[in-house]
Design an enzyme around this catalytic site. Sequence first.
Site, PDB file in Angstrom:
ATOM      1  N   PRO A 221       0.931  -1.095  -0.041  1.00  0.00           N
ATOM      2  CA  PRO A 221       0.231  -0.133   0.098  1.00  0.00           C
ATOM      3  C   PRO A 221       0.884   1.232   0.038  1.00  0.00           C
ATOM      4  CG  PRO A 221       0.116  -0.949   2.143  1.00  0.00           C
ATOM      5  CD  PRO A 221       1.226  -1.623   1.389  1.00  0.00           C
ATOM      6  N   GLU A 222       0.810   2.004  -0.873  1.00  0.00           N
ATOM      7  CA  GLU A 222       1.125   3.555  -0.970  1.00  0.00           C
ATOM      8  C   GLU A 222      -0.053   4.207  -1.090  1.00  0.00           C
ATOM      9  OE1 GLU A 222       4.426   4.253  -3.571  1.00  0.00           O
ATOM     10  OE2 GLU A 222       4.954   2.149  -3.719  1.00  0.00           O
TER      11      GLU A 222
END
Length: 278
Positions: A2-3
């Site tokens: 996750p960014e």
Amino acid sequence: MPELPEVETFVRSLKYGGMTGNSIINRQIASADLFWNRTLAGSDAAEGFLEWFPGKTVRDVARRGKFILISVPPKTLLIHLRMSGDLKVTEASDAEIGKHDRFRLTFTDGDRLVFSDPRKFGRIWLTASPEAVLGSLGIEPLDDGFTPEWLYDKLHASNRIIKSVLLDQRVIAGLGNIYSDEALFSAGIHPARAARSLSTEEVARLVQAIQTVLRDGIQYNGASIDWVYRGGSFQHHFKIYGRTGEPCLICGTKIEKTTISQRDTHFCPCCQPRMEKN
DNA sequence: CCTGAAACCTGTCTGC
DNA sequence: TGCAGACAGGTTTCAG
């Protein structure tokens, strides 16, 4: 996984419905389960943690950096997916506890919000003062305040190399390894350049590149790689990340890989010169 | 203040 | 087919 774009995709889905199922807004909680104790951050909060939830109602879902904020008045449930975390809403009929499920909320209608995380790096917090957890985060790169002037001052006050600064959540909240590489490539800046060596023009290009890459990522629902995150398609639009040895899409030079801040770092030696061009 | 290494973890892929 | 080793989108902590 996750960014910022992947986290934003989760938030929108939980708020409005979408790939992880229906919206969780205004759903009342019947019970909570924790299957891996270390997933709960702040050991002092563990006492009475699960017992707090029954009867409470989810009122909002938001994002700050890579954190997911689930408002369950009078507290907030914070979730950080780290490397392999995943969130989904399951139907009442889907009662099976997954092998990697770490935490879940069961709503009064029987549906569930399930946090699963194979590598167990993900963390959740339940707190009445989210700022205590989020307070050290830097600027939101898609907010109006993220301007070339702002970033120029930050970079020129730093003795670090540019990619390290981009990965530092205390400076910019939400950038990770993929989007940092993509932004630096798009701006034509070598990842190992001294942050304070960037010119006004280069910083302006970098701000533009960061915002464009993040917006593109969100538009494609984030990037899905390997077995981790599913649903996004931005991985088909990477220009530099993971393309070691392949030709640069701009000039055809072989893309190289190095290590910066213990992270794989991809760059084009031609389009991203180590030294400033004169 | 800055960098680098290690730690936290498991699943997947590569190469012999 | 089996197995060792490398590797992964993140963050924190500690040594130098």
